[in-house]
Design a protein around this motif. Structure first.
Motif, PDB file in Angstrom:
ATOM      1  N   ARG A  26       0.852  -1.144   0.091  1.00  0.00           N
ATOM      2  CA  ARG A  26       0.062   0.050   0.041  1.00  0.00           C
ATOM      3  C   ARG A  26       0.892   1.433   0.009  1.00  0.00           C
ATOM      4  O   ARG A  26       0.658   2.119  -0.774  1.00  0.00           O
ATOM      5  CB  ARG A  26      -1.007   0.162   1.161  1.00  0.00           C
ATOM      6  CG  ARG A  26      -1.940  -1.121   1.001  1.00  0.00           C
ATOM      7  CD  ARG A  26      -2.874  -1.138   2.183  1.00  0.00           C
ATOM      8  NE  ARG A  26      -3.625  -2.454   2.294  1.00  0.00           N
ATOM      9  CZ  ARG A  26      -4.509  -2.582   3.262  1.00  0.00           C
ATOM     10  NH1 ARG A  26      -4.538  -2.100   4.420  1.00  0.00           N
ATOM     11  NH2 ARG A  26      -5.310  -3.626   3.012  1.00  0.00           N
ATOM     12  N   SER A  27       1.734   1.245   1.000  1.00  0.00           N
ATOM     13  CA  SER A  27       2.581   2.405   0.728  1.00  0.00           C
ATOM     14  C   SER A  27       3.365   2.928  -0.105  1.00  0.00           C
ATOM     15  O   SER A  27       3.958   3.777  -0.579  1.00  0.00           O
ATOM     16  CB  SER A  27       3.473   2.514   2.279  1.00  0.00           C
ATOM     17  OG  SER A  27       4.273   1.356   2.148  1.00  0.00           O
ATOM     18  N   VAL A  42       6.260   9.693   6.316  1.00  0.00           N
ATOM     19  CA  VAL A  42       6.040   8.840   5.380  1.00  0.00           C
ATOM     20  C   VAL A  42       7.314   7.728   5.383  1.00  0.00           C
ATOM     21  O   VAL A  42       7.272   6.601   5.228  1.00  0.00           O
ATOM     22  CB  VAL A  42       5.760   9.424   3.992  1.00  0.00           C
ATOM     23  CG1 VAL A  42       5.795   8.174   3.040  1.00  0.00           C
ATOM     24  CG2 VAL A  42       4.222  10.058   4.047  1.00  0.00           C
ATOM     25  N   ASP A  83       7.173   5.529   8.263  1.00  0.00           N
ATOM     26  CA  ASP A  83       6.091   4.674   8.066  1.00  0.00           C
ATOM     27  C   ASP A  83       6.354   3.539   7.157  1.00  0.00           C
ATOM     28  O   ASP A  83       6.109   2.351   7.570  1.00  0.00           O
ATOM     29  CB  ASP A  83       4.950   5.294   7.510  1.00  0.00           C
ATOM     30  CG  ASP A  83       3.630   5.526   8.384  1.00  0.00           C
ATOM     31  OD1 ASP A  83       4.007   6.352   9.377  1.00  0.00           O
ATOM     32  OD2 ASP A  83       2.654   4.940   8.335  1.00  0.00           O
ATOM     33  N   ARG A 108      -1.036   9.687  17.498  1.00  0.00           N
ATOM     34  CA  ARG A 108      -1.647   8.552  16.216  1.00  0.00           C
ATOM     35  C   ARG A 108      -1.575   7.216  16.807  1.00  0.00           C
ATOM     36  O   ARG A 108      -2.633   6.375  16.498  1.00  0.00           O
ATOM     37  CB  ARG A 108      -0.976   8.763  15.055  1.00  0.00           C
ATOM     38  CG  ARG A 108      -1.092   7.640  13.935  1.00  0.00           C
ATOM     39  CD  ARG A 108      -0.110   7.562  12.828  1.00  0.00           C
ATOM     40  NE  ARG A 108      -0.185   6.458  12.170  1.00  0.00           N
ATOM     41  CZ  ARG A 108       0.715   6.342  11.064  1.00  0.00           C
ATOM     42  NH1 ARG A 108       1.585   7.185  10.962  1.00  0.00           N
ATOM     43  NH2 ARG A 108       0.502   5.208  10.446  1.00  0.00           N
ATOM     44  N   MET A 126      -2.113   8.716   6.910  1.00  0.00           N
ATOM     45  CA  MET A 126      -1.206   7.467   6.397  1.00  0.00           C
ATOM     46  C   MET A 126      -2.220   6.016   7.177  1.00  0.00           C
ATOM     47  O   MET A 126      -2.270   5.230   6.565  1.00  0.00           O
ATOM     48  CB  MET A 126       0.051   7.499   7.332  1.00  0.00           C
ATOM     49  CG  MET A 126       0.999   8.370   6.237  1.00  0.00           C
ATOM     50  SD  MET A 126       1.217   7.590   4.627  1.00  0.00           S
ATOM     51  CE  MET A 126       2.476   6.301   4.922  1.00  0.00           C
ATOM     52  N   VAL A 130      -3.825   4.913   3.975  1.00  0.00           N
ATOM     53  CA  VAL A 130      -3.007   3.831   3.459  1.00  0.00           C
ATOM     54  C   VAL A 130      -2.771   2.611   4.572  1.00  0.00           C
ATOM     55  O   VAL A 130      -3.086   1.474   3.723  1.00  0.00           O
ATOM     56  CB  VAL A 130      -1.713   4.348   3.451  1.00  0.00           C
ATOM     57  CG1 VAL A 130      -0.264   3.576   3.076  1.00  0.00           C
ATOM     58  CG2 VAL A 130      -1.319   5.677   2.683  1.00  0.00           C
ATOM     59  N   HIS A 131      -2.538   2.645   5.467  1.00  0.00           N
ATOM     60  CA  HIS A 131      -2.512   1.333   6.318  1.00  0.00           C
ATOM     61  C   HIS A 131      -3.885   0.564   6.574  1.00  0.00           C
ATOM     62  O   HIS A 131      -4.188  -0.629   6.883  1.00  0.00           O
ATOM     63  CB  HIS A 131      -1.649   1.444   7.417  1.00  0.00           C
ATOM     64  CG  HIS A 131      -0.296   1.845   7.403  1.00  0.00           C
ATOM     65  ND1 HIS A 131       0.528   1.507   6.293  1.00  0.00           N
ATOM     66  CD2 HIS A 131       0.468   3.071   7.903  1.00  0.00           C
ATOM     67  CE1 HIS A 131       1.576   2.234   6.345  1.00  0.00           C
ATOM     68  NE2 HIS A 131       1.627   3.016   7.116  1.00  0.00           N
ATOM     69  N   ARG A 132      -4.820   1.353   6.596  1.00  0.00           N
ATOM     70  CA  ARG A 132      -6.362   1.155   7.080  1.00  0.00           C
ATOM     71  C   ARG A 132      -6.240  -0.037   8.289  1.00  0.00           C
ATOM     72  O   ARG A 132      -5.686   0.306   9.235  1.00  0.00           O
ATOM     73  CB  ARG A 132      -6.836   0.568   5.839  1.00  0.00           C
ATOM     74  CG  ARG A 132      -6.879   1.564   4.681  1.00  0.00           C
ATOM     75  CD  ARG A 132      -7.643   1.163   3.530  1.00  0.00           C
ATOM     76  NE  ARG A 132      -7.214   0.190   2.693  1.00  0.00           N
ATOM     77  CZ  ARG A 132      -6.447   0.223   1.751  1.00  0.00           C
ATOM     78  NH1 ARG A 132      -5.882   1.171   1.238  1.00  0.00           N
ATOM     79  NH2 ARG A 132      -6.557  -0.928   1.099  1.00  0.00           N
ATOM     80  N   HIS A 150       1.073  -1.591  12.360  1.00  0.00           N
ATOM     81  CA  HIS A 150       2.266  -0.827  11.687  1.00  0.00           C
ATOM     82  C   HIS A 150       2.577   0.045  13.199  1.00  0.00           C
ATOM     83  O   HIS A 150       3.826   0.337  13.226  1.00  0.00           O
ATOM     84  CB  HIS A 150       1.679   0.261  10.840  1.00  0.00           C
ATOM     85  CG  HIS A 150       1.782  -0.515   9.307  1.00  0.00           C
ATOM     86  ND1 HIS A 150       0.907  -1.237   8.959  1.00  0.00           N
ATOM     87  CD2 HIS A 150       2.709  -0.160   8.473  1.00  0.00           C
ATOM     88  CE1 HIS A 150       1.381  -1.582   7.690  1.00  0.00           C
ATOM     89  NE2 HIS A 150       2.290  -1.024   7.483  1.00  0.00           N
ATOM     90  N   ARG A 186       6.346   0.761  14.558  1.00  0.00           N
ATOM     91  CA  ARG A 186       6.772   2.048  14.454  1.00  0.00           C
ATOM     92  C   ARG A 186       7.343   2.412  15.655  1.00  0.00           C
ATOM     93  O   ARG A 186       8.529   3.550  15.740  1.00  0.00           O
ATOM     94  CB  ARG A 186       5.701   3.267  14.246  1.00  0.00           C
ATOM     95  CG  ARG A 186       5.251   3.274  12.536  1.00  0.00           C
ATOM     96  CD  ARG A 186       4.444   4.523  12.460  1.00  0.00           C
ATOM     97  NE  ARG A 186       3.588   4.670  13.363  1.00  0.00           N
ATOM     98  CZ  ARG A 186       2.056   4.388  13.005  1.00  0.00           C
ATOM     99  NH1 ARG A 186       1.971   3.405  12.020  1.00  0.00           N
ATOM    100  NH2 ARG A 186       1.313   4.357  14.234  1.00  0.00           N
TER     101      ARG A 186
END
Ligand code: FES
Ligand SMILES: [Fe+2]
Lengths: 403, 115
Positions: free
Chosen positions: A219-220, A342, A345, B33, B86, B90-92, B98, B102
């Motif tokens: 996805r990223s 980003v 991530d 987040r 994000m 993106v990650h949903r 994630h 992180r």
């Protein structure tokens, strides 16, 4: 994406053929004895990227950097003459570490133990009751390491007597390209740091191949995969002595971005344009400087990654995104925040498989690993570092014979 | 909330998110987040994303150095929106995994800290 704009893509597999096709000994990625040889043959002798000139803006500016692989603490100092020098952070009286701050400004360095006082040039200026010693002050200067910079990047070499000049080590092509990157003009950076249970090469190799992108960043990394280049492979590789480069395929799928991303990326691109950073030949080039540093081009900013070995099976990484000048507007600041998050991530997505790779290696069950043609940069790193390890072992054996 | 106005005119729809999301540093925004629930992220994203363009236009009408406290809160919210984008777009459903990965990446310096 506009179909007419699509260009044929041919993976540059023939550019890595000269590296050979042998399986790679797995031991090089987990064996403490092999790491010990690498430590001495490579890390204690090579130029290592350690900082950026923007961290040392004025005479008296200093940074302290820990190089765990050598148990070394290094001070990089800008002298009154504006020259960058490097010293071991070790008092020459009885070895106490002089500086605890990670960075700062000073007129000199005073040891906390018995107050020996060193100048920015490393010379011993004064010491209480020095008459009682059996020493000359000239013989008490801080131990030096070699320091030089290229394209704004600061490098050190722990073996100053045998170090070739930095520019010779990097070679003409890289010296020229590094000088043209936005990083060379950078005035500030954002940074994150990690420690990971992974051999330094295993960790570093993850960023040298595009083979995994599709599976680990579905996805990223979506914009990278296009029908003509489904793996998002680079369009070419370059080899420069122990160093290597790759050129990214420029035809990303811009439609993969959401409206929010387009707004923020659009702002970032606008500011890069205004600063004269686009177009730039270094914008999609990746510079892997032996042994453990890379700089990754992008149209709006460049990011760097240094992988410091901590042991055969553990490493520490420092990632920085460099910027030219402070943000002038809120959108520019927002664009910088977004670029940074980003990168962090996407990078986080790699961490799980890197750790899993090390666990697999540690089992000792595999004799060999395998690199395909498009993992040629990983093979090149192994070939170069293994040649140095073998050379070092021959030298050591030779010394043993002579003794 | 005590009903106090914290944001520039035109952004009243985001007042309710200031206390939760307008963190001044990148590390705090990233941590917020990672600590948020899917419902919190979705509510914030749904409210803030449509105002991003207007917020950028408002904030860019002055040099960064001249932003007042209300403007800075709006900027902090928009930077937090970047983080949440994000997660949401993106990650949903993969965001919790994630977030765990992180954790290893410790933010040590940022050019977009508003302090
Ligand atoms: S150890 Fe530094 S002055 Fe004694
Ligand atoms: Fe990756």
């Amino acid at each position: 994406m506009n179909v007419e704009a699509r260009m044929a893509f041919r993976p540059p597999v023939d550019q890595t053929a000269w590296l050979g096709s042998d399986p790679i000994p797995a031991k090089a990625y987990y064996d403490p004895e092999y790491y010990e040889a690498e430590r001495k043959a490579i890390f204690c002798r090579s130029w290592l990227q350690i900082g950026h000139v923007c961290e040392l803006p004025e005479p008296g500016s200093f940074i302290r950097r820990e190089l765990e692989f050598a148990d070394a603490s290094i001070l990089i100092v800008r002298g009154k003459d504006d020259v960058l020098r490097g010293f071991h952070n070790v008092c020459t009286h009885r070895a106490t570490q002089l500086v605890r701050d990670a960075e700062g400004r000073a007129n000199g360095f005073v040891c906390p133990y018995h107050m020996w006082n060193f100048g920015l040039d490393g010379r011993l200026r004064s010491a209480p009751d020095f008459e009682n010693f059996f020493l000359a002050k000239e013989d008490c200067a801080l131990k030096q390491v070699a320091v030089d910079s290229c394209g704004g990047l600061i490098f050190v070499n722990l073996s100053p007597a045998s170090a070739p000049p930095l520019k010779e080590f990097l070679g003409e092509y890289l010296v020229d390209r590094l000088a043209r990157t936005p990083c060379a003009r950078a005035t500030e950076f954002s940074e994150y740091v990690y420690e990971l249970d992974a051999n330094w090469k295993l960790d570093y190799d993850n960023f040298q191949e595009s083979y995994h992108l599709k599976f680990i960043h579905p996805r990223s990394g979506a914009a990278t995969f296009t029908p003509e280049n489904p793996f998002g492979y680079p369009e070419s590789f370059g080899f420069h002595g122990p160093h290597r480069t790759q050129m990214f395929w420029p035809h990303v799928d811009v439609d993969a971005a959401t409206p929010t991303q387009k707004l923020i990326f659009g702002a970032g691109a606008r500011f890069a344009m205004e600063k004269g950073l686009m177009p730039n030949p270094t914008n999609r080039e990746y510079y892997a400087l032996f042994p453990n540093f890379f700089l990754f081009g992008s149209p709006t900013q460049h990011f760097s990654h240094t992988v410091y070995p901590l042991s055969a099976r553990r490493s520490r990484g420092v990632i920085r995104i460099y910027w030219v000048g402070p943000a002038q507007s809120a959108s520019e600041m927002l664009a910088r925040e977004y670029s940074f998050l980003v990168v962090r991530d996407v990078h986080s997505e790699d961490v799980g498989v890197i750790r899993a790779g090390q666990r697999g290696l540690n089992s000792g069950v595999l004799e060999h690993l395998h690199f395909q043609a498009m993992e040629g940069l990983c093979r090149h790193l192994f070939n170069v570092s293994n040649a140095m390890v073998e050379e070092y072992r021959r030298e050591a054996a030779g010394t043993g014979d002579a003794a | 909330m005590n009903g106090e106005v914290c944001l520039p005119a035109g952004f009243a729809a985001l007042e309710g998110f200031v206390a939760g999301w307008a963190s001044p540093t990148t590390a705090a925004r990233a941590a917020r987040r990672s600590a948020s629930t899917p419902a919190e992220r979705e509510a914030f994203f749904a409210a803030a994303a449509p105002l991003l363009e207007a917020a950028m236009a408002h904030l860019d009408s002055r040099p960064l150095a001249e932003l007042d406290a209300a403007d800075k809160r709006l900027l902090a919210l928009m930077m937090a929106l970047g983080h949440v984008q994000m997660a949401v777009e993106v990650h949903r459903e993969m965001e919790p995994q994630h977030a765990a990965l992180r954790e290893a990446m410790v933010i040590t310096r940022s050019v977009s800290d508003l302090v």
